[in-house]
Design an enzyme around this catalytic site. Sequence first.
Site, PDB file in Angstrom:
ATOM      1  N   THR A 125     -24.074  -6.086 -46.121  1.00 53.74           N
ATOM      2  CA  THR A 125     -24.124  -7.000 -44.721  1.00 53.74           C
ATOM      3  C   THR A 125     -24.008  -8.352 -44.896  1.00 53.74           C
ATOM      4  O   THR A 125     -24.873  -8.856 -45.978  1.00 53.74           O
ATOM      5  CB  THR A 125     -25.151  -6.200 -43.775  1.00 53.74           C
ATOM      6  OG1 THR A 125     -25.382  -7.119 -42.691  1.00 53.74           O
ATOM      7  CG2 THR A 125     -26.485  -6.194 -44.525  1.00 53.74           C
ATOM      8  N   ASP A 126     -23.441  -9.191 -43.697  1.00 52.51           N
ATOM      9  CA  ASP A 126     -23.927 -10.549 -44.057  1.00 52.51           C
ATOM     10  C   ASP A 126     -25.274 -10.938 -43.697  1.00 52.51           C
ATOM     11  O   ASP A 126     -25.792 -12.152 -44.083  1.00 52.51           O
ATOM     12  CB  ASP A 126     -23.075 -11.245 -42.893  1.00 52.51           C
ATOM     13  CG  ASP A 126     -23.179 -10.646 -41.564  1.00 52.51           C
ATOM     14  OD1 ASP A 126     -24.026  -9.965 -41.021  1.00 52.51           O
ATOM     15  OD2 ASP A 126     -22.487 -11.437 -40.474  1.00 52.51           O
ATOM     16  N   GLU A 127     -26.074 -10.009 -43.172  1.00 51.42           N
ATOM     17  CA  GLU A 127     -27.520 -10.450 -42.956  1.00 51.42           C
ATOM     18  C   GLU A 127     -27.978 -10.716 -44.231  1.00 51.42           C
ATOM     19  O   GLU A 127     -29.361 -11.371 -44.108  1.00 51.42           O
ATOM     20  CB  GLU A 127     -28.216  -9.180 -42.166  1.00 51.42           C
ATOM     21  CG  GLU A 127     -27.720  -9.001 -40.802  1.00 51.42           C
ATOM     22  CD  GLU A 127     -28.492  -8.277 -39.926  1.00 51.42           C
ATOM     23  OE1 GLU A 127     -29.780  -8.087 -39.809  1.00 51.42           O
ATOM     24  OE2 GLU A 127     -28.151  -7.795 -38.739  1.00 51.42           O
ATOM     25  N   TYR A 153     -34.966  -4.904 -42.510  1.00 54.29           N
ATOM     26  CA  TYR A 153     -33.542  -4.278 -42.923  1.00 54.29           C
ATOM     27  C   TYR A 153     -33.019  -5.214 -43.821  1.00 54.29           C
ATOM     28  O   TYR A 153     -32.385  -4.497 -44.692  1.00 54.29           O
ATOM     29  CB  TYR A 153     -32.897  -4.200 -41.367  1.00 54.29           C
ATOM     30  CG  TYR A 153     -31.313  -4.011 -41.500  1.00 54.29           C
ATOM     31  CD1 TYR A 153     -31.004  -2.979 -41.949  1.00 54.29           C
ATOM     32  CD2 TYR A 153     -30.382  -4.862 -41.141  1.00 54.29           C
ATOM     33  CE1 TYR A 153     -29.620  -2.638 -42.289  1.00 54.29           C
ATOM     34  CE2 TYR A 153     -28.999  -4.823 -41.440  1.00 54.29           C
ATOM     35  CZ  TYR A 153     -28.724  -3.835 -42.037  1.00 54.29           C
ATOM     36  OH  TYR A 153     -27.267  -3.457 -42.195  1.00 54.29           O
ATOM     37  N   LYS A 157     -31.388  -4.235 -47.529  1.00 54.12           N
ATOM     38  CA  LYS A 157     -29.996  -4.421 -48.174  1.00 54.12           C
ATOM     39  C   LYS A 157     -29.806  -5.522 -49.093  1.00 54.12           C
ATOM     40  O   LYS A 157     -28.761  -5.255 -49.923  1.00 54.12           O
ATOM     41  CB  LYS A 157     -29.136  -4.789 -46.745  1.00 54.12           C
ATOM     42  CG  LYS A 157     -29.017  -3.892 -45.554  1.00 54.12           C
ATOM     43  CD  LYS A 157     -28.266  -2.410 -46.141  1.00 54.12           C
ATOM     44  CE  LYS A 157     -27.102  -2.553 -46.123  1.00 54.12           C
ATOM     45  NZ  LYS A 157     -26.190  -1.089 -46.284  1.00 54.12           N
TER      46      LYS A 157
HETATM   47  P1  NAD Z   1     -25.275   4.055 -38.434  1.00 54.42           P
HETATM   48  O1  NAD Z   1     -26.879   3.826 -38.303  1.00 54.42           O
HETATM   49  O2  NAD Z   1     -24.455   4.246 -37.478  1.00 54.42           O
HETATM   50  O3  NAD Z   1     -24.975   5.147 -39.765  1.00 54.42           O
HETATM   51  C1  NAD Z   1     -25.642   5.639 -40.829  1.00 54.42           C
HETATM   52  C2  NAD Z   1     -25.583   6.582 -41.184  1.00 54.42           C
HETATM   53  O4  NAD Z   1     -26.416   6.866 -42.466  1.00 54.42           O
HETATM   54  C3  NAD Z   1     -25.971   7.716 -40.284  1.00 54.42           C
HETATM   55  O5  NAD Z   1     -25.187   8.469 -40.142  1.00 54.42           O
HETATM   56  C4  NAD Z   1     -27.285   8.365 -40.797  1.00 54.42           C
HETATM   57  O6  NAD Z   1     -27.582   9.597 -40.458  1.00 54.42           O
HETATM   58  C5  NAD Z   1     -26.952   8.071 -42.309  1.00 54.42           C
HETATM   59  N1  NAD Z   1     -28.193   8.000 -43.298  1.00 54.42           N
HETATM   60  C6  NAD Z   1     -29.297   7.369 -42.979  1.00 54.42           C
HETATM   61  N2  NAD Z   1     -30.233   7.582 -44.043  1.00 54.42           N
HETATM   62  C7  NAD Z   1     -29.559   8.534 -44.898  1.00 54.42           C
HETATM   63  C8  NAD Z   1     -30.009   9.126 -46.393  1.00 54.42           C
HETATM   64  N3  NAD Z   1     -31.212   8.643 -46.492  1.00 54.42           N
HETATM   65  N4  NAD Z   1     -29.168   9.878 -46.661  1.00 54.42           N
HETATM   66  C9  NAD Z   1     -28.045  10.287 -46.208  1.00 54.42           C
HETATM   67  N5  NAD Z   1     -27.694   9.670 -44.936  1.00 54.42           N
HETATM   68  C10 NAD Z   1     -28.474   8.717 -44.294  1.00 54.42           C
HETATM   69  O7  NAD Z   1     -24.899   2.643 -39.305  1.00 54.42           O
HETATM   70  P2  NAD Z   1     -23.462   1.797 -39.478  1.00 54.42           P
HETATM   71  O8  NAD Z   1     -23.519   0.778 -38.365  1.00 54.42           O
HETATM   72  O9  NAD Z   1     -22.235   2.695 -39.421  1.00 54.42           O
HETATM   73  O10 NAD Z   1     -23.498   0.910 -40.749  1.00 54.42           O
HETATM   74  C11 NAD Z   1     -22.977   1.751 -42.258  1.00 54.42           C
HETATM   75  C12 NAD Z   1     -23.433   0.817 -43.261  1.00 54.42           C
HETATM   76  O11 NAD Z   1     -22.731  -0.446 -42.949  1.00 54.42           O
HETATM   77  C13 NAD Z   1     -24.758   0.456 -43.317  1.00 54.42           C
HETATM   78  O12 NAD Z   1     -24.953   0.479 -44.976  1.00 54.42           O
HETATM   79  C14 NAD Z   1     -24.866  -1.087 -42.902  1.00 54.42           C
HETATM   80  O13 NAD Z   1     -25.986  -1.594 -43.351  1.00 54.42           O
HETATM   81  C15 NAD Z   1     -23.729  -1.395 -43.077  1.00 54.42           C
HETATM   82  N6  NAD Z   1     -23.033  -2.369 -42.144  1.00 54.42           N
HETATM   83  C16 NAD Z   1     -23.259  -2.324 -40.823  1.00 54.42           C
HETATM   84  C17 NAD Z   1     -22.360  -3.312 -39.809  1.00 54.42           C
HETATM   85  C18 NAD Z   1     -22.656  -3.147 -38.233  1.00 54.42           C
HETATM   86  O14 NAD Z   1     -22.282  -4.092 -37.666  1.00 54.42           O
HETATM   87  N7  NAD Z   1     -22.719  -1.928 -37.813  1.00 54.42           N
HETATM   88  C19 NAD Z   1     -21.930  -4.660 -40.378  1.00 54.42           C
HETATM   89  C20 NAD Z   1     -22.134  -4.788 -41.791  1.00 54.42           C
HETATM   90  C21 NAD Z   1     -22.649  -3.507 -42.715  1.00 54.42           C
HETATM   91  O1  DAU Z   2     -24.387  -8.705 -39.048  1.00 56.71           O
HETATM   92  C1  DAU Z   2     -24.267  -7.176 -39.871  1.00 56.71           C
HETATM   93  C2  DAU Z   2     -25.448  -6.544 -38.875  1.00 56.71           C
HETATM   94  O2  DAU Z   2     -25.063  -6.252 -37.229  1.00 56.71           O
HETATM   95  C3  DAU Z   2     -25.527  -5.017 -39.647  1.00 56.71           C
HETATM   96  O3  DAU Z   2     -25.865  -5.172 -40.877  1.00 56.71           O
HETATM   97  C4  DAU Z   2     -26.563  -4.149 -38.781  1.00 56.71           C
HETATM   98  O4  DAU Z   2     -26.698  -2.933 -39.304  1.00 56.71           O
HETATM   99  C5  DAU Z   2     -26.178  -4.136 -37.266  1.00 56.71           C
HETATM  100  O5  DAU Z   2     -27.209  -3.597 -36.659  1.00 56.71           O
HETATM  101  C6  DAU Z   2     -26.043  -5.508 -36.683  1.00 56.71           C
HETATM  102  O6  DAU Z   2     -27.246  -6.460 -36.689  1.00 56.71           O
HETATM  103  P1  DAU Z   2     -27.562  -7.473 -35.394  1.00 56.71           P
HETATM  104  O7  DAU Z   2     -29.024  -7.405 -35.435  1.00 56.71           O
HETATM  105  O8  DAU Z   2     -26.781  -8.328 -35.414  1.00 56.71           O
HETATM  106  O9  DAU Z   2     -27.052  -6.198 -34.027  1.00 56.71           O
HETATM  107  P2  DAU Z   2     -27.526  -5.659 -32.593  1.00 56.71           P
HETATM  108  O10 DAU Z   2     -26.460  -4.992 -31.991  1.00 56.71           O
HETATM  109  O11 DAU Z   2     -29.046  -5.211 -32.898  1.00 56.71           O
HETATM  110  O12 DAU Z   2     -28.021  -7.200 -31.998  1.00 56.71           O
HETATM  111  C7  DAU Z   2     -26.795  -8.107 -31.667  1.00 56.71           C
HETATM  112  C8  DAU Z   2     -27.249  -9.406 -31.081  1.00 56.71           C
HETATM  113  O13 DAU Z   2     -27.931  -8.825 -29.846  1.00 56.71           O
HETATM  114  C9  DAU Z   2     -28.960  -9.853 -31.786  1.00 56.71           C
HETATM  115  O14 DAU Z   2     -28.521 -11.191 -31.706  1.00 56.71           O
HETATM  116  C10 DAU Z   2     -29.798  -9.212 -30.980  1.00 56.71           C
HETATM  117  C11 DAU Z   2     -29.063  -9.307 -29.650  1.00 56.71           C
HETATM  118  N1  DAU Z   2     -29.797  -7.945 -28.618  1.00 56.71           N
HETATM  119  C12 DAU Z   2     -29.797  -6.821 -29.349  1.00 56.71           C
HETATM  120  C13 DAU Z   2     -30.153  -5.702 -28.619  1.00 56.71           C
HETATM  121  C14 DAU Z   2     -30.263  -4.151 -29.250  1.00 56.71           C
HETATM  122  C15 DAU Z   2     -30.160  -8.269 -27.307  1.00 56.71           C
HETATM  123  O15 DAU Z   2     -30.148  -9.393 -26.885  1.00 56.71           O
HETATM  124  N2  DAU Z   2     -30.629  -7.201 -26.783  1.00 56.71           N
HETATM  125  C16 DAU Z   2     -30.851  -5.782 -27.219  1.00 56.71           C
HETATM  126  O16 DAU Z   2     -31.361  -4.857 -26.516  1.00 56.71           O
END
Ligand code: NAD
Ligand code: DAU
Length: 341
Positions: A125-127, A153, A157
Amino acid sequence: MKLLITGAAGFIGANFASYIAQEHPEDEIVCLDLLTYAGNLLNLKALETHKRYRFVKGDIADRTFIMELFAKETFDAVINFAAETHVDRSVTDPEIFLRSNVFGTQVLLDACRTYGIKRYHQVSTDEVYGDLPLDRPDLLFTEETPLHTSSPYSASKASADMYVLAYFRTYQVPATISRCSNNYGPYQFPEKMIPLMISRALADEQLPLYGDGLNVRDWLHVYDHCSAIDLILRNGKAGEVYNIGGHNEKTNLEVIKMILKTLQKPESLISYVTDRPGHDLRYAINPDKIERELGWKPVYHFETGILQTIQWYVDNREWWEATISGEYRRYFDEMYKERLS
Ligand code: NAD
Ligand code: DAU
């Protein structure tokens, strides 16, 4: 190719499995997931008719289980999406993030090393780069930006990324890493900002906006993330990191106003609440490397992608209503109890 996709019942993993089934029907797909609160087999329903798809329930941090799986099956590539992914949950319960995200990655790397897997891809992730100031729009994350994490988190990562690079250098495990910006699209669990706000607006409930709402995220449609990972898997160079993003920065307030306008709901639903501890100000990706070296380009514009996504949540109310019952309802009440009146 025979692919092991871990975390495949989650948001991006499920979209990726569907992308592979569509774009590479000749590939064999083994989907693995622990089915935590975020994992949902309904997300993989479309694959049930695919002849070369199988689901395995299991924990990537369970060494015995993973080693037995790799002993039985011959995977060509492993793509690791499995992780605990919600920043707010990492603030209240960091330990599970260390276990699944760091230890789980290390177990998978050991399995790849032991069984000579030809390609391991880590979905990062970019985080891991921390955040950027709001008043320097010229600054973007490149692959050379130092890792500088804010939340448990992102720390987990970044640690996992360091293990991946160490296993490449020390044991020559042929691994790649991608670091993507915020994704949106179908099947995202409604604890994340966009589906949380859509589902609450549809129910005429208050929308909890953290701080002043001016934090910036760089949004990318999940389809474009999947196409980028697929390109890296097939054409990327082992040992390399690739940033993924589509130059689409928006403040949280802007996104929420778009959602409300589309759903014809009043802005009075917005409720400014206590900020997230350690809240990152701004993310912004420079995707030059993947565009230049692998020819990747996103196909979605945010303005159309967000409309399609909102429509998906309108059309799939049953999916998210089932998702947010039970354990999630307890989580929501706990997380937001002092924030929302
Ligand atoms: P998500 O939470 O929707 O899905 C994560 C999945 O992993 C779930 O199905 C969960 O059951 C499974 N899981 C968790 N722990 C596990 C374990 N120990 N063994 C097997 N399975 C397990 O998350 P997502 O948003 O689909 O993210 C997927 C990946 O992409 C993550 O690695 C996250 O860090 C990365 N990512 C997410 C975003 C975003 O914006 N959502 C952006 C960049 C990177
Ligand atoms: O950048 C990639 C990441 O993006 C992934 O690695 C993470 O798994 C994914 O959860 C996401 O992280 P963020 O913290 O950016 O996403 P989130 O949807 O939780 O929040 C997005 C923005 O919205 C953040 O600035 C916090 C704000 N927010 C979030 C929630 C849940 C609110 O203002 N209110 C809320 O209730």
